[in-house]
Design a protein around this motif. Sequence first.
Motif, PDB file in Angstrom:
ATOM      1  N   ALA A   1      31.128  39.964  37.672  1.00 26.93           N
ATOM      2  CA  ALA A   1      31.055  41.520  37.872  1.00 26.93           C
ATOM      3  C   ALA A   1      30.338  42.096  38.903  1.00 26.93           C
TER       4      ALA A   1
ATOM      5  N   THR B   1      36.714  43.635  40.547  1.00 30.08           N
ATOM      6  CA  THR B   1      35.986  43.480  39.141  1.00 30.08           C
ATOM      7  C   THR B   1      36.873  44.539  38.269  1.00 30.08           C
ATOM      8  N   VAL B   2      37.006  45.914  38.503  1.00 29.52           N
ATOM      9  CA  VAL B   2      37.743  46.769  37.946  1.00 29.52           C
ATOM     10  C   VAL B   2      39.211  46.420  37.722  1.00 29.52           C
TER      11      VAL B   2
ATOM     12  N   PRO C   1      31.998  40.271  31.071  1.00 32.29           N
ATOM     13  CA  PRO C   1      31.462  40.639  32.538  1.00 32.29           C
ATOM     14  C   PRO C   1      30.315  39.872  32.871  1.00 32.29           C
TER      15      PRO C   1
ATOM     16  N   LEU D   1      28.464  47.126  36.916  1.00 32.76           N
ATOM     17  CA  LEU D   1      29.398  46.766  36.211  1.00 32.76           C
ATOM     18  C   LEU D   1      29.719  45.649  35.253  1.00 32.76           C
TER      19      LEU D   1
ATOM     20  N   LEU E   1      30.182  50.283  33.421  1.00 29.50           N
ATOM     21  CA  LEU E   1      31.520  49.872  33.288  1.00 29.50           C
ATOM     22  C   LEU E   1      32.174  50.378  32.002  1.00 29.50           C
TER      23      LEU E   1
END
Length: 453
Positions: A45, A51-52, A67, A166, A172
């Motif tokens: 993450a 990552t998103v 994550p 995140l 997140l």
Amino acid sequence: MALLGGHDGRPLRVADEKTTREELFARAAAVAGRVGGARAVAVNATATLDTVVAVVGCLLAGVPVVPVPPDSGPAERTHILTDSGAELLVGDGDFGLPSVPATGRGTASFPEPPGGETAMILYTSGTTGPPKGVMVSRDAIAADLDALAEAWAWTAEDTLVHGLPLFHVHGLVLGVLGALRTGSALVHTGRPTPEAYAAAGGTLYFGVPTVWSRVVESGAAEALRGARLLVSGSAGLPAPVFEALEARSGHRAVERYGMTETLITVSARHDGERRPGQVGLPLKGVSTRLVAEDGGPVPHDGESPGELLVCAPTVFNGYLNRPEATAEALRDGWFRTGDIATIAPDGWHRIVGRASTDLIKSGGYRIGAGEVEAALLAHPAVREAAVIGTPHPDLGEQVTAFVVVSDAVGERELIDFVAGGLSAHKRPRAVRLVDSLPRNALGKVQKKLLPGL
Ligand code: MCA
Ligand code: AMP
């Protein structure tokens, strides 16, 4: 409504990469097509668009996403991967797992998975032992984001700005999924630096107290005058920082309180008072109460402290693989937060401390003393170790270790040794070499007698 909202929301930026909603969902659909059916999927993450994409892909597929903090050392990472049962990794990372790319575009649509299922497994520290996997459901996330949107009047008109990690709830769940569900634009600044916040031109800003303190110190607060709401959370915002932020930005910060296990449960409102040193009122759908050590009720008189209990649709599904820990924390639907609070007759909550000295909050990160002690004890020269949080002007608390050693060993070597196994923020800032630790007649370390507490 789908957990992630519609595809027609406003654009997103993460560090230097920009994307539209359409593009994000197309990329995420490609990931979803590759991870479907996995027991759990790990994501390295980093603060990146990949990552998103990976997280959204797992959520589309209805696969629990794990994550992993990108700086977690080998010991911590191995624990997270083994305990979670992650079968795949999305994207890059040397995780010893089969990996699938976060690239490409898909066109398939995915049915909305059942709301009670675990959406994410977030690893968080307890007082002892390695981090526990907190299973957060889709329904809990949706309920929390909707309650926050109501409390903060958070809409698609907003541009949310933050630069938080995140791999935790703050950055997140609120900071990415919140933008997706409300449709607001998102500017993730990569790191939460004052300069980046000042340059972003947002309406809604998220930060931990360390970030707000740095925004004040750096002179960047002035540039946030045009914003609508500055929100602080993850640790108590010191009243002097609240006041300096108001003096320089014109904003009385909205403070809110939460935990990984409960998501955000208490907050000041967009259209209500903001009180320095207080965290506000329960969000819609949330009930709270105080209990004494013997479990008896504590009056909500604004003065009597008690342990804060929370009952809400935002509460987690339990700790993965730890039924005893879950049963201990969650009784009859009420979650024991371990935080000591007061509740005033008008419903305002104040967090006054923690029941245990063994949970440290440094820079908004929750750090378990036991995990750092275990890491220190793994060093051949360390015979005994006691870790506490001591006051720090920028981080709130710093990790301070008291150690008894058998051979000559330097402070730096021990700090680096911990960093070799655990995330960077878990490293002690200070190591004090002592001849012995204060113990009671039963041999238990008396942390309250250590200097600094
Ligand atoms: C750190 N450094 C060290 C040591 N510790 N160097 C030597 N010895 C040490 N013991 C290094 C760091 O690696 C960094 O190096 C540099 O010193 C500065 O570190 P630091 O002061 O910690 O600053 P930072 O790296 O800028 O981090 C501050 C931060 C960060 C940005 C505020 O703590 C942060 O992102 N916090 C957010 C945590 C969070 O999101 N919590 C939410 C949990 P270098 O510069 O080389 O990297 S979710 C939650 O709590 C609930 C649900 C809620 O309510 O939100
Ligand atoms: P975490 O599990 O990392 O989400 O940390 C949760 C803990 O952060 C809570 O149990 C509190 O001790 C602390 N916390 C979060 N928000 C606040 C706040 N606004 N004021 C005081 N403590 C907070």
